[in-house]
Motif scaffolding. Structure first.
Motif, short mmCIF file in Angstrom:
data_model
loop_
_atom_site.label_atom_id
_atom_site.label_comp_id
_atom_site.label_asym_id
_atom_site.label_seq_id
_atom_site.Cartn_x
_atom_site.Cartn_y
_atom_site.Cartn_z
N PRO A 1 0.85 -1.24 0.11
CA PRO A 1 0.09 0.12 0.14
C PRO A 1 0.87 1.13 0.09
N VAL A 2 0.13 2.27 -0.59
CA VAL A 2 0.87 3.55 -0.35
C VAL A 2 0.31 4.29 0.65
N PHE A 3 0.72 4.27 1.88
CA PHE A 3 0.45 4.93 3.20
C PHE A 3 0.90 6.50 3.11
N ILE A 4 0.08 7.33 3.58
CA ILE A 4 0.33 8.64 3.68
C ILE A 4 0.33 8.92 5.28
N ILE A 5 1.29 9.28 5.61
CA ILE A 5 1.38 9.42 7.26
C ILE A 5 1.01 10.97 7.56
N GLY A 6 0.26 11.30 8.12
CA GLY A 6 -0.21 12.58 8.69
C GLY A 6 -0.05 12.90 10.27
N THR A 7 0.62 13.91 10.45
CA THR A 7 1.28 14.43 11.66
C THR A 7 1.17 15.80 11.83
N TYR A 8 0.79 16.32 13.09
CA TYR A 8 1.08 17.88 13.27
C TYR A 8 2.47 18.09 14.20
N ASP A 9 2.98 19.31 13.79
CA ASP A 9 4.43 19.35 14.47
C ASP A 9 3.94 20.48 15.65
N GLU A 10 4.77 20.83 16.44
CA GLU A 10 4.73 21.40 17.57
C GLU A 10 3.92 22.84 17.35
N ASN A 11 3.70 23.40 16.26
CA ASN A 11 2.91 24.64 16.16
C ASN A 11 1.65 24.43 15.35
N GLU A 12 1.22 22.88 15.35
CA GLU A 12 0.07 22.51 14.68
C GLU A 12 -0.08 22.54 13.20
N THR A 13 1.26 22.69 12.68
CA THR A 13 1.24 22.75 11.00
C THR A 13 0.98 21.21 10.77
N PRO A 14 0.23 20.91 9.71
CA PRO A 14 0.10 19.64 9.35
C PRO A 14 1.27 19.28 8.42
N ASP A 15 1.84 17.98 8.67
CA ASP A 15 2.84 17.43 7.61
C ASP A 15 2.35 16.06 7.04
N ASP B 1 5.68 23.54 4.46
CA ASP B 1 4.49 23.33 4.36
C ASP B 1 4.26 22.37 3.08
N LYS B 2 4.91 21.28 3.56
CA LYS B 2 4.66 20.09 2.23
C LYS B 2 2.92 20.34 1.79
N LEU B 3 2.11 20.07 2.60
CA LEU B 3 0.70 19.81 2.27
C LEU B 3 0.50 20.97 1.26
N LYS B 4 0.65 22.09 1.46
CA LYS B 4 0.42 23.34 0.68
C LYS B 4 1.08 22.91 -0.69
N LYS B 5 2.28 22.83 -0.74
CA LYS B 5 3.00 22.35 -2.07
C LYS B 5 2.35 21.11 -2.93
N ASN C 1 -4.37 11.23 -6.80
CA ASN C 1 -3.46 12.09 -5.88
C ASN C 1 -2.16 11.40 -6.13
N ALA C 2 -1.77 10.67 -7.02
CA ALA C 2 -0.56 9.90 -7.21
C ALA C 2 0.63 10.78 -7.16
N ALA C 3 0.70 11.78 -7.85
CA ALA C 3 1.75 12.60 -7.90
C ALA C 3 2.16 13.23 -6.58
N ALA C 4 1.05 13.90 -5.90
CA ALA C 4 1.02 14.43 -4.62
C ALA C 4 1.40 13.56 -3.69
N CYS C 5 1.04 12.22 -3.57
CA CYS C 5 1.43 11.26 -2.86
C CYS C 5 2.89 10.97 -2.95
N ASP C 6 3.52 11.00 -4.30
CA ASP C 6 4.99 10.94 -4.36
C ASP C 6 5.35 12.07 -3.97
N TYR C 7 5.20 13.14 -4.17
CA TYR C 7 5.88 14.50 -3.75
C TYR C 7 6.17 14.34 -2.24
N VAL C 8 4.97 13.92 -1.23
CA VAL C 8 5.46 13.95 0.15
C VAL C 8 6.35 12.88 0.66
#
Length: 186
Positions: free
Chosen positions: A15-29, A90-94, A73-80
């Protein structure tokens, strides 16, 4: 005749897992991780190097989400997966993604990825790189549900990773019915 390849990290489907987390400033990654799978009824295991910003984030917050990569979202999945959160604020925004905070854990749900596991950290071992998470909720966007409110694989198009050729592939068509077709051989 078989050909031997030695010890390799090859398993299909991966599977292509996209792991989402927040940093110390609540910025999503988010990051792309392919080595993982369900390890118990409500548990997932993923192999993540300790150098990832995602690992620092999930160790601090105690939570993460696992979205399934999809065709749209294949290209964005590869980008992250090729851009480090340590180098890009801000990887999500890009990637063209937005996030909504999970109602169940302190981690972001990526709005553009319609299928996600919402998890609490059980443990992370830096030596083995093994992350174990407790799945506390599975959430799906209504756009991928059938008329009965269940997942419809005709609407959801998950992708898998081919670690031999480094490609992403769309899942195929249904070829049988689990817990039924084999009964004919009993």
């Amino acid at each position: 005749m078989r050909k031997n390849f030695g010890a390799k990290a090859w398993a299909y489907p991966e599977p292509v897992f996209i792991i989402g987390t927040y940093d110390e400033n609540e910025t999503p990654d988010a990051m792309n991780a392919a080595w993982g799978g369900i390890s118990d009824d409500t548990q997932i295991c993923i192999c993540l190097s300790p150098s990832h910003k995602t690992v620092a984030n999930l160790k601090a917050s105690g939570a993460f989400t696992v979205s399934m990569g999809d065709v749209q979202n294949a290209a964005a999945c590869d980008y992250v997966g090729v851009e480090s959160g340590n180098d890009c604020a801000d990887k999500l925004k890009k990637a063209g993604w937005t996030a909504t905070k999970s109602q169940f854990v302190n981690a972001p749900l990526i709005d553009q990825l319609p299928f996600a596991l919402e998890c609490k950290v059980i443990s992370y071992d830096e030596k083995s790189c093994h992350l174990f998470g407790e799945i506390v909720n599975v959430s799906m966007d209504e756009s991928i549900l059938d008329q009965d409110g269940n997942l419809d694989l005709n609407k959801f198009k998950p992708i898998i990773y081919d670690s031999v050729h480094h490609g992403y592939y769309e899942m195929g068509k249904k070829v049988g019915q689990a817990f039924k077709d084999g009964l004919a051989l009993k």
